[in-house]
Design a protein around this motif. Structure first.
Motif, mmCIF file in Angstrom:
data_model
loop_
_atom_site.group_PDB
_atom_site.id
_atom_site.type_symbol
_atom_site.label_atom_id
_atom_site.label_comp_id
_atom_site.label_asym_id
_atom_site.label_seq_id
_atom_site.Cartn_x
_atom_site.Cartn_y
_atom_site.Cartn_z
ATOM 1 N N SER A 23 53.547 33.609 47.418
ATOM 2 C CA SER A 23 52.407 34.470 47.070
ATOM 3 C C SER A 23 52.461 34.951 45.627
ATOM 4 O O SER A 23 51.489 35.518 45.126
ATOM 5 C CB SER A 23 52.361 35.683 48.006
ATOM 6 N N ASN B 269 45.376 43.020 41.052
ATOM 7 C CA ASN B 269 45.270 41.896 41.981
ATOM 8 C C ASN B 269 46.335 42.033 43.069
ATOM 9 O O ASN B 269 47.525 41.814 42.817
ATOM 10 C CB ASN B 269 45.468 40.575 41.234
ATOM 11 N N GLU B 270 45.899 42.406 44.268
ATOM 12 C CA GLU B 270 46.827 42.634 45.365
ATOM 13 C C GLU B 270 46.797 41.503 46.391
ATOM 14 O O GLU B 270 47.308 41.644 47.495
ATOM 15 C CB GLU B 270 46.528 43.967 46.043
ATOM 16 N N GLU B 271 46.209 40.350 46.000
ATOM 17 C CA GLU B 271 46.173 39.217 46.922
ATOM 18 C C GLU B 271 47.570 38.717 47.267
ATOM 19 O O GLU B 271 47.771 38.043 48.268
ATOM 20 C CB GLU B 271 45.355 38.054 46.331
ATOM 21 N N SER B 272 48.555 39.042 46.424
ATOM 22 C CA SER B 272 49.925 38.591 46.661
ATOM 23 C C SER B 272 50.565 39.312 47.836
ATOM 24 O O SER B 272 51.627 38.912 48.305
ATOM 25 C CB SER B 272 50.775 38.833 45.404
#
Length: 239
Positions: free
Chosen positions: A195, A122-125
């Motif tokens: 984030s 999960n690289e949404e951060s």
């Protein structure tokens, strides 16, 4: 001819004997009925937990209005949790988990490897290659961070801090971010933390749980409480 008094005494003795027999035979049936109801409730909770969280295994013990739950390898807020244990006051007549569990004390174990696995997928951060290392004194982390402030930036960040328990989950706290050894200003730190936090949200739990404190160790973080084991009918299920 028998005395009327002795006859009445005989009838009274017979009645007492029959009453004693009824009580003797009723006790096991009553206990069996209670155990059957407890086991039915335990199985219902076990199945409901499997439906909601897809754990690797679960064990539920019920005794009247109390339940003791152990769930392993469940997904919570998208993060794999190694184990949750709950000591709960329940309403066995309720029809769903949120209304059945009236109150509970809980323990939770989260492993470093599962935190890293979550961020790897999960690289949404804004991070990639983000890795945490958990120790008894806090955490260390590093990764490549990309974001847009006045202009686009991509930097390799290092961080340290502690994990803190808040009402809705586990948060990064007292954090310092470093780029090339230089500590970054507060506004940058706050922007990055927005984030990342919470690392694990407990708001996905459909019932109230009280965790007393957070404890960190080599490779893990634990939320702990004072739980008292419970005896009684137990339902178990394994995926």
């Amino acid at each position: 001819m028998k005395s009327p008094v002795r006859g009445r005494d005989g009838l009274r003795s017979l009645a007492l004997l029959l009453l004693g027999a009824l009580v003797l035979f009723a006790r096991p049936h009553s206990a069996m009925g209670g155990d059957a109801d407890n086991l039915k409730t335990a199985q219902w909770i076990c199945d409901a937990l499997f439906s909601r969280f897809s754990p690797e295994e679960a064990s539920v013990t019920v005794n009247g209005q109390r339940a003791f739950v152990t769930v392993k390898g469940l997904s919570l807020d998208g993060v794999r949790v190694e184990r949750i244990r709950l000591d709960a006051k329940i309403d066995p007549s309720a029809k769903d988990l949120s209304s059945m569990v009236l109150f509970s004390r809980g323990e939770l174990l989260l492993l470093e490897k599962d935190i890293n696995s979550y961020f790897a997928k999960n690289e949404e951060s804004g991070f990639r290659d983000l890795r945490f290392r958990l120790t008894p004194s806090g955490f260390e982390a590093q990764g490549i961070y990309s974001a847009k402030f006045i202009f686009n930036i991509t930097v390799r960040l290092k961080a340290n801090g502690v994990l803190a328990l808040k009402p809705d989950g586990i948060y990064l706290d007292q954090v310092g971010f470093f780029v090339e050894g230089r500590r970054q200003p507060e506004f940058f730190t706050n922007e990055v933390l927005r984030s990342l936090n919470p690392i694990l949200s407990t708001s996905d739990l459909p019932f109230p749980v009280l965790f007393k404190q957070v404890q960190m160790g080599d490779g893990y973080v634990a939320l702990i409480s004072d739980l008292i084991p419970l005896g009684g009918p137990t339902a178990r299920r394994v995926r």
